[in-house]
Design a protein around this motif. Structure first.
Motif, mmCIF file in Angstrom:
data_model
loop_
_atom_site.group_PDB
_atom_site.id
_atom_site.type_symbol
_atom_site.label_atom_id
_atom_site.label_comp_id
_atom_site.label_asym_id
_atom_site.label_seq_id
_atom_site.Cartn_x
_atom_site.Cartn_y
_atom_site.Cartn_z
ATOM 1 N N ARG A 36 -13.272 17.909 -28.109
ATOM 2 C CA ARG A 36 -12.331 16.892 -27.617
ATOM 3 C C ARG A 36 -12.921 15.490 -27.780
ATOM 4 O O ARG A 36 -12.208 14.529 -28.080
ATOM 5 N N LEU A 37 -14.229 15.386 -27.598
ATOM 6 C CA LEU A 37 -14.878 14.088 -27.772
ATOM 7 C C LEU A 37 -14.929 13.692 -29.237
ATOM 8 O O LEU A 37 -14.842 12.510 -29.587
ATOM 9 N N GLN A 38 -15.074 14.677 -30.131
ATOM 10 C CA GLN A 38 -15.040 14.395 -31.569
ATOM 11 C C GLN A 38 -13.684 13.827 -31.962
ATOM 12 O O GLN A 38 -13.595 12.852 -32.716
ATOM 13 N N VAL A 39 -12.607 14.416 -31.440
ATOM 14 C CA VAL A 39 -11.267 13.895 -31.712
ATOM 15 C C VAL A 39 -11.145 12.471 -31.182
ATOM 16 O O VAL A 39 -10.638 11.575 -31.874
ATOM 17 N N ALA A 40 -11.611 12.248 -29.978
ATOM 18 C CA ALA A 40 -11.547 10.906 -29.391
ATOM 19 C C ALA A 40 -12.285 9.895 -30.256
ATOM 20 O O ALA A 40 -11.781 8.799 -30.525
ATOM 21 N N ALA A 41 -13.479 10.261 -30.707
ATOM 22 C CA ALA A 41 -14.303 9.327 -31.480
ATOM 23 C C ALA A 41 -13.649 8.957 -32.806
ATOM 24 O O ALA A 41 -13.654 7.788 -33.209
ATOM 25 N N THR A 42 -13.085 9.936 -33.516
ATOM 26 C CA THR A 42 -12.450 9.612 -34.804
ATOM 27 C C THR A 42 -11.222 8.737 -34.586
ATOM 28 O O THR A 42 -10.908 7.877 -35.424
ATOM 29 N N CYS A 43 -10.534 8.919 -33.464
ATOM 30 C CA CYS A 43 -9.398 8.045 -33.157
ATOM 31 C C CYS A 43 -9.851 6.603 -32.947
ATOM 32 O O CYS A 43 -9.158 5.658 -33.338
ATOM 33 N N LEU A 44 -11.002 6.428 -32.331
ATOM 34 C CA LEU A 44 -11.536 5.080 -32.131
ATOM 35 C C LEU A 44 -11.750 4.369 -33.464
ATOM 36 O O LEU A 44 -11.443 3.185 -33.606
ATOM 37 N N GLY A 45 -12.295 5.100 -34.438
ATOM 38 C CA GLY A 45 -12.557 4.491 -35.739
ATOM 39 C C GLY A 45 -11.287 4.032 -36.431
ATOM 40 O O GLY A 45 -11.218 2.926 -36.987
ATOM 41 N N ASP B 204 -24.969 14.379 -22.581
ATOM 42 C CA ASP B 204 -26.413 14.449 -22.825
ATOM 43 C C ASP B 204 -27.207 14.578 -21.523
ATOM 44 O O ASP B 204 -28.303 15.142 -21.525
ATOM 45 N N GLN B 205 -26.664 14.061 -20.423
ATOM 46 C CA GLN B 205 -27.344 14.162 -19.129
ATOM 47 C C GLN B 205 -27.087 15.496 -18.439
ATOM 48 O O GLN B 205 -27.698 15.806 -17.419
ATOM 49 N N GLY B 206 -26.151 16.271 -18.999
ATOM 50 C CA GLY B 206 -25.798 17.538 -18.371
ATOM 51 C C GLY B 206 -24.884 17.383 -17.177
ATOM 52 O O GLY B 206 -24.774 18.284 -16.342
ATOM 53 N N THR B 207 -24.210 16.232 -17.062
ATOM 54 C CA THR B 207 -23.357 15.969 -15.900
ATOM 55 C C THR B 207 -21.883 15.833 -16.269
ATOM 56 O O THR B 207 -21.060 15.550 -15.394
ATOM 57 N N VAL B 208 -21.548 16.026 -17.533
ATOM 58 C CA VAL B 208 -20.158 15.831 -17.957
ATOM 59 C C VAL B 208 -19.263 16.894 -17.334
ATOM 60 O O VAL B 208 -19.680 18.034 -17.094
ATOM 61 N N THR B 209 -18.047 16.510 -17.022
ATOM 62 C CA THR B 209 -17.064 17.446 -16.488
ATOM 63 C C THR B 209 -15.939 17.630 -17.501
ATOM 64 O O THR B 209 -15.790 16.842 -18.437
ATOM 65 N N GLU B 210 -15.154 18.687 -17.285
ATOM 66 C CA GLU B 210 -13.976 18.899 -18.141
ATOM 67 C C GLU B 210 -13.054 17.695 -18.058
ATOM 68 O O GLU B 210 -12.456 17.277 -19.051
ATOM 69 N N SER B 211 -12.944 17.126 -16.876
ATOM 70 C CA SER B 211 -12.089 15.959 -16.677
ATOM 71 C C SER B 211 -12.582 14.763 -17.488
ATOM 72 O O SER B 211 -11.784 14.020 -18.070
ATOM 73 N N ASP B 212 -13.890 14.553 -17.542
ATOM 74 C CA ASP B 212 -14.449 13.448 -18.324
ATOM 75 C C ASP B 212 -14.016 13.549 -19.780
ATOM 76 O O ASP B 212 -13.584 12.561 -20.395
ATOM 77 N N MET B 213 -14.155 14.751 -20.345
ATOM 78 C CA MET B 213 -13.822 14.932 -21.753
ATOM 79 C C MET B 213 -12.322 14.859 -21.989
ATOM 80 O O MET B 213 -11.868 14.318 -23.002
ATOM 81 N N SER B 214 -11.549 15.366 -21.041
ATOM 82 C CA SER B 214 -10.101 15.296 -21.177
ATOM 83 C C SER B 214 -9.601 13.860 -21.078
ATOM 84 O O SER B 214 -8.693 13.451 -21.807
ATOM 85 N N MET B 215 -10.198 13.078 -20.181
ATOM 86 C CA MET B 215 -9.809 11.666 -20.060
ATOM 87 C C MET B 215 -10.081 10.913 -21.354
ATOM 88 O O MET B 215 -9.257 10.112 -21.810
ATOM 89 N N ALA B 216 -11.243 11.160 -21.949
ATOM 90 C CA ALA B 216 -11.595 10.483 -23.191
ATOM 91 C C ALA B 216 -10.630 10.859 -24.307
ATOM 92 O O ALA B 216 -10.128 9.997 -25.043
ATOM 93 N N LYS B 217 -10.357 12.155 -24.432
ATOM 94 C CA LYS B 217 -9.459 12.623 -25.489
ATOM 95 C C LYS B 217 -8.045 12.086 -25.280
ATOM 96 O O LYS B 217 -7.391 11.600 -26.212
ATOM 97 N N LEU B 218 -7.560 12.156 -24.051
ATOM 98 C CA LEU B 218 -6.215 11.697 -23.736
ATOM 99 C C LEU B 218 -6.063 10.202 -23.997
ATOM 100 O O LEU B 218 -5.114 9.765 -24.661
ATOM 101 N N LYS B 219 -7.003 9.424 -23.500
ATOM 102 C CA LYS B 219 -6.899 7.962 -23.652
ATOM 103 C C LYS B 219 -7.010 7.553 -25.112
ATOM 104 O O LYS B 219 -6.222 6.721 -25.595
ATOM 105 N N ALA B 220 -7.974 8.119 -25.833
ATOM 106 C CA ALA B 220 -8.199 7.704 -27.215
ATOM 107 C C ALA B 220 -7.028 8.075 -28.117
ATOM 108 O O ALA B 220 -6.628 7.293 -28.982
ATOM 109 N N THR B 221 -6.459 9.255 -27.925
ATOM 110 C CA THR B 221 -5.356 9.672 -28.795
ATOM 111 C C THR B 221 -4.089 8.885 -28.511
ATOM 112 O O THR B 221 -3.365 8.505 -29.439
ATOM 113 N N GLU B 222 -3.818 8.619 -27.243
ATOM 114 C CA GLU B 222 -2.623 7.842 -26.925
ATOM 115 C C GLU B 222 -2.823 6.369 -27.259
ATOM 116 O O GLU B 222 -1.876 5.679 -27.662
ATOM 117 N N MET B 223 -4.059 5.891 -27.131
ATOM 118 C CA MET B 223 -4.366 4.525 -27.544
ATOM 119 C C MET B 223 -4.140 4.346 -29.044
ATOM 120 O O MET B 223 -3.564 3.350 -29.495
#
Length: 387
Positions: free
Chosen positions: A247-256, A311-330
């Motif tokens: 999901r983060l990979q999708v978000a990142a390519t959308c940013l580019g 990388d810190q081992g603290t990411v949640t499903e919500s964190d990744m979903s927020m990034a994917k949702l925001k980046a794709t709709e943005m």
């Protein structure tokens, strides 16, 4: 959390961006107009990516990858995302890190050839009647002595036409849960050419031209137990362990892509004149640019934060979903506004904007729809209150 890039990250960004602009951009128009990515082009890009140290950079150093941490990898993905998707996916490849879950023998057969650019993999989960609801899949694998017999259909399987093998998730039983019976899932390696396994052409797609999808048919396809990836009935465990950051990979390519669209828009607004002045001086255009920049920065911050927390081992499903949702709709918003700023020229294929606009549509669907992401986010919030 540091908001500035390290020297290494800056080098990764600069190197990848230069590669994208010099080696990928020149091929874009031909692919967009023909809908076809020639294998000779793939091999040429692949060779140059390996020489530049960019090939399979998502993989650990011990298997021949660059060993990038998640945040650096996402910065790399963002730069690749500027270009036609088929070009950077197949030419600068990212073998799926699910291959790391294989046995030593499986790694020799599948992982290392992918790392060398000798083979491609594809993942097969989605079915005609089971998209977001993977537990509802109907394709089955039934044990027959030491072998397994696969039957059923998968579709929307990306780049399966050029893949040498598929990692297929099949229903292998049923378990009782508080919410009723649920399918047990097992992952299998299936080599192209295996009797009973057929790859058929998929559907025409408005997004990501040159990046194909296929239909996979299984008709009494017999596999040995050695073809199982992970453990029997533990396919979801394998997927959740190794595919979480997609999901983060999708978000990142959308940013580019959004950044590329915004750059074109700013330059056009500064140069194009109407009624005796640059159109960027008109509030109707300047406010669009401000809103585009604001949404892009917000999506950047959500994505980088999720990568850092991964990388810190603290990411949640919500964190990744927020990034994917925001980046794709943005991206959908920025692409649409970029075309509006350019007017009729924005729809012409002389510019990449109409491609970015078309490509943006699938991002809110694959790797979990926007609705699924909202469900994940709200579920995590409600669970804290026992709901």
């Amino acid at each position: 959390m540091q908001f500035g890039m390290t020297e290494e990250q800056a080098m990764i960004v600069d190197t990848t961006r230069a590669f994208v602009e010099n080696e990928l951009y020149p091929h874009e128009l031909e692919i967009e107009r023909t809908g076809h990515l020639d294998m000779d082009v793939i091999k040429d890009v692949q060779s140059k990516a390996m020489e530049a140290g960019l090939y399979a950079a998502n993989m650990p150093e011990e298997v021949g990858g660059a060993g990038l941490d998640t945040l650096s990898w996402l910065m790399y993905e963002k730069e690749l995302g500027r270009a036609n998707y088929a070009l950077h996916w197949t030419g600068v490849a990212r073998p799926s890190n699910i291959l790391l879950a294989g046995t030593d023998e499986q790694k020799e057969k599948y992982l290392y050839p992918c790392m060398k650019g000798e083979k491609w993999d594809c993942l097969a989960m989605t079915e005609p009647d089971a998209g977001s609801d993977l537990r509802g899949m109907k394709a089955t694998a039934k044990q027959d002595g030491d072998d397994w017999i696969l039957n059923g259909t998968k579709h929307f399987i990306s780049h399966a036409d050029i893949a040498d093998f598929a990692i297929c998730f099949m229903a292998t039983g049923v378990e009782d849960t508080p919410r009723g019976p649920k399918k047990k899932i097992t992952a299998f390696f299936v080599d192209k050419g295996t009797p009973g396994f057929e790859v058929r052409d998929g559907y025409g797609n408005v997004s990501h031209r040159g990046y194909t999808n296929a239909v996979l048919e299984f008709d009494d396809c017999r596999l040995p137990s050695s073809a199982i990836l992970g453990e029997v009935d533990k396919g979801f465990d394998v997927a959740n362990t190794w595919l979480g950051a997609t999901r983060l990979q999708v978000a990142a390519t959308c940013l580019g892509r959004a950044e590329r669209a915004l750059q074109h828009s700013v330059e056009y607004a500064a140069e194009r004149k109407q009624f005796g002045q640059q159109i960027g001086k008109f509030q109707g255009v300047s406010f669009k640019l401000a809103d585009m920049a604001l949404e892009l920065k917000a999506a950047n911050l959500l994505t980088w934060e999720a990568g850092w927390k991964f990388d810190q081992g603290t990411v949640t499903e919500s964190d990744m979903s927020m990034a994917k949702l925001k980046a794709t709709e943005m991206l959908a918003f920025v692409a649409d506004e970029a075309i509006q700023i350019h007017g009729g020229m924005g729809l012409m294929d002389e510019l990449p904007l109409e491609r970015i606009w078309r490509d943006a549509r699938v991002e809110r669907i694959w790797e979990g729809t926007s609705e699924i992401q909202r469900h994940i986010i709200s579920r995590e919030m409600l669970r804290a209150h026992g709901a």
